[in-house]
Design an enzyme around this catalytic site. Structure first.
Site, PDB file in Angstrom:
ATOM      1  N   ASP A 217       0.815  -1.210   0.000  1.00  9.07           N
ATOM      2  CA  ASP A 217       0.000   0.000   0.000  1.00  9.07           C
ATOM      3  C   ASP A 217       0.857   1.274   0.000  1.00  9.07           C
ATOM      4  O   ASP A 217       1.836   1.378   0.757  1.00  9.07           O
ATOM      5  CB  ASP A 217      -0.880  -0.007   1.261  1.00  9.07           C
ATOM      6  CG  ASP A 217      -1.875   1.122   1.307  1.00  9.07           C
ATOM      7  OD1 ASP A 217      -2.709   1.197   0.401  1.00  9.07           O
ATOM      8  OD2 ASP A 217      -1.818   1.940   2.249  1.00  9.07           O
ATOM      9  N   GLU A 287       1.400  -0.581  -4.956  1.00  5.02           N
ATOM     10  CA  GLU A 287       0.367   0.393  -5.318  1.00  5.02           C
ATOM     11  C   GLU A 287       1.053   1.736  -5.524  1.00  5.02           C
ATOM     12  O   GLU A 287       1.601   2.324  -4.598  1.00  5.02           O
ATOM     13  CB  GLU A 287      -0.673   0.551  -4.200  1.00  5.02           C
ATOM     14  CG  GLU A 287      -1.817   1.435  -4.658  1.00  5.02           C
ATOM     15  CD  GLU A 287      -2.265   2.486  -3.660  1.00  5.02           C
ATOM     16  OE1 GLU A 287      -3.317   3.075  -3.880  1.00  5.02           O
ATOM     17  OE2 GLU A 287      -1.567   2.729  -2.662  1.00  5.02           O
TER      18      GLU A 287
HETATM   19  C1  NOJ Z   1      -4.265   3.314  -0.717  1.00  2.61           C
HETATM   20  C2  NOJ Z   1      -5.462   2.457  -0.475  1.00  2.61           C
HETATM   21  O1  NOJ Z   1      -5.811   1.803  -1.666  1.00  2.61           O
HETATM   22  C3  NOJ Z   1      -6.554   3.362   0.049  1.00  2.61           C
HETATM   23  O2  NOJ Z   1      -7.782   2.701   0.120  1.00  2.61           O
HETATM   24  C4  NOJ Z   1      -6.137   3.880   1.388  1.00  2.61           C
HETATM   25  O3  NOJ Z   1      -7.084   4.811   1.849  1.00  2.61           O
HETATM   26  C5  NOJ Z   1      -4.769   4.582   1.302  1.00  2.61           C
HETATM   27  N1  NOJ Z   1      -3.824   3.836   0.538  1.00  2.61           N
HETATM   28  C6  NOJ Z   1      -4.188   4.766   2.663  1.00  2.61           C
HETATM   29  O4  NOJ Z   1      -3.774   3.534   3.177  1.00  2.61           O
END
Ligand code: NOJ
Length: 563
Positions: A217, A287
């Site tokens: 993430d 991500e």
């Molecule tokens: C990316 C995640 O996909 C999202 O849902 C989240 O709010 C943020 N990162 C913070 O962790």
């Protein structure tokens, strides 16, 4: 002397490369809150997922990415973790998780966990100790005496991704802490080796329990430059008000190199060490909303980032030329270690059926499954699920709530997170509760797994066919030929391996287009349809021989043609 064993291998298969599993798999993203509720509290859970594992066998997808289910106050629905090594009671227990792993293994399914590495919850024990400056925890987070000036909204460091100040005053410690996201999500300080070690142990904990890897993430937020009060320049983007994240170009605390690179390499090493122990390959995917060139630079040091171009970059109405421009980059001048990882939807963005229009649902699913690379499909997109309208008064998403009623429709993430539509029953077979955590889609009576299973031409069954194509050599091992028909409506490409050749041609435009597909690498006049999108006319049905000199595709039509 000739090797006698060699003669038993057919020429077509002799050279099939030995690819790691993550290059031939399809990843399916489960948002656990919304997938299946087993205990009637209106929120999905691990037992719910276990009860649906045969669905993945039906679809033919083998890898499940589970958004967070760890212990969390749920300020950002699990992306704020207060105990990395336990399951939140909302989602079940560690025993349920072990059962999930066991049941997945029985079915040949793999699991990727969401590794929320940039930040913890403010309720995490580490943060609670840090704010009291206890022992080694003192520097676990990004603290500063700082002077956050009232007019400093123009300084990046006062703007969080979710809007507003990125600094929160802590009365107890008499200092500010940095949070790239919510104030309830303080950023970990990865300049502290203890933090790096601590998070590596988290990874190891879940690997020991049998997971196959991680979706990492927010990796671009892992580091801030050492001088955290440097101002970022304005981005030039038209995104009022100035407290919006995109108002500035985050050069000082977004994907700060080489720190990010070193940390990702370190975590890849954690995975590789596991492989040295048991011989099993693990996979880590980042991500990161970035461009193909940055992904290529990451691949040089072994990191694979999701390709979000089809999520984020496409203009609407769609243009096949623009799409192919983005797609082609993935295969042009990329390092050998590069591996495309296409995504069309996720839990943070509008669903493709809503954003691009329902007529393109099969077209996107066909594209996703036939391009060279590893596709990730978001739950419900196989049914063509739409964003549901959720009134601001009923909003759950903290980002959506924070951004206010005027812009909730634009940025709120609730509409793409509504419950999976299993059946036509009152709550779509998602829960027995009268009040699911988000309302079920209004179209669930028609659009659901149960009814689509029965319809040969449903989005669901067509996706299943596209997934099945991936077991053919041309799609599994083959290369991609891009020098095919391309105009504002139609894009086409060739997948080939040995003697196997398939032409994929899709109309993403607004008008019908009649094209001569015989040129370039195609070089033949006819082919046989092996898959199509649901609404094609009878002359494009499966098994039909197609005259490639003049092929008419209407908007949303797509064909996979065996040459
Ligand atoms: C990316 C995640 O996909 C999202 O849902 C989240 O709010 C943020 N990162 C913070 O962790």
């Amino acid at each position: 002397m000739a090797n006698p064993a060699a003669s038993t291998i057919s020429p077509a298969r002799r050279d099939t490369p030995d690819l790691p599993w993550w290059k031939t798999t399809v990843i399916y993203q489960i948002y656990p809150r919304s997938f299946k509720d087993s205990n009637g509290d209106g929120i999905g859970d691990l037992r719910g997922i276990i009860s649906k594992l045969n669905y993945f066998v039906y679809l033919g997808v083998e890898t499940l990415w589970l958004s967070p289910f760890f212990t969390s106050p749920q300020a950002d629905f699990g992306y704020d973790i207060s105990d990395y090594k336990d399951v939140d009671p909302i989602f079940g227990t560690m025993e349920d998780f072990r059962e999930l792993v066991k049941q997945c293994k029985l079915r040949g399914l793999r699991i990727l966990l969401d590794f929320v590495c940039n930040h913890t919850s403010d309720r995490h024990e580490w943060f609670q100790k840090s704010l009291r400056k206890q022992g080694k925890y003192k520097d676990y987070y990004v603290w500063t005496d700082g002077k956050v000036l009232p007019d400093a909204l123009f300084s990046y460091h006062q703007v969080s991704v979710f809007g507003g100040s990125a600094w929160e005053w802590c009365e107890e410690r008499q200092q500010f802490y940095y949070h790239a996201f919510l104030a309830e999500q303080p950023d970990l300080n990865f300049r502290n080796p203890d933090v790096v070690e601590e998070m590596s142990l988290v990874m190891k904990y879940w690997l020991d329990l049998g997971v196959d890897g991680f979706r990492m993430d927010a990796v671009a937020n892992l580091f801030e430059s050492e001088d955290i009060f440097q101002d970022n320049p304005p981005s030039g983007k038209d995104v009022p008000p100035v407290s919006h994240w995109e108002y500035l170009k985050p050069v000082h605390n977004f994907y700060v190199l080489p720190e990010c690179r070193d940390l990702l390499v370190h975590w890849q090493n954690v995975l590789d060490k596991e492989k040295q122990i048991d011989g099993k390959e693990r996979f880590m995917v980042q991500e990161f909303y970035t461009d193909s060139d940055t992904r290529a630079a990451m691949a040089e040091y072994g990191a694979h980032a999701f390709n979000m171009d089809l999520v984020e970059e496409l203009t609407v109405p769609l243009s096949a030329t623009q799409m192919m421009g983005l797609i082609a980059k993935e295969y042009t001048d990329r390092p050998e270690s590069y591996w495309p990882t296409f995504v069309v939807g996720n839990h943070d963005k509008a669903r493709p059926a809503t954003k691009y229009g329902p007529r393109y649902v099969d077209a996107f699913n066909m594209l996703l499954m036939t391009l060279k690379g590893t596709p990730t499909i978001y739950y419900g997109d196989e049914l063509g699920m739409q964003d549901s309208s959720v009134a601001y008064e009923e909003a759950q998403d903290p980002f959506g709530i924070k951004i206010g009623p005027e812009r909730y429709a634009l940025f709120g993430r609730d509409p793409c997170r509504t419950p999976m539509q299993w059946t036509s029953e009152t709550q779509a077979g998602f829960t027995t509760s009268r009040k699911p955590w988000l309302p079920v889609g209004k179209d669930h009576e028609q659009r659901n797994v149960q009814s689509q299973k029965k319809d040969e031409k449903s989005h669901l069954n067509l996706l299943k066919e596209y997934v099945a194509l991936r077991s053919k050599d041309a799609f599994k091992y083959g290369d991609i030929g891009l020098d095919c028909v391309l105009n504002k409506n139609v894009l086409a490409f060739l997948r080939f391996f040995g003697s196997e050749r398939y032409l994929v041609a899709i109309n993403f435009g607004q008008e019908s287009s009649t094209d001569d597909h015989r040129g370039g690498p195609v070089a033949v006049a006819t082919g046989t349809v092996v898959a199509n999108t649901g609404a094609v006319s009878d002359d494009l049905a499966k098994g039909r021989t197609i005259d490639l000199s003049s092929l008419t595709l209407r908007p949303g039509d797509g064909l996979v043609i065996q040459l």
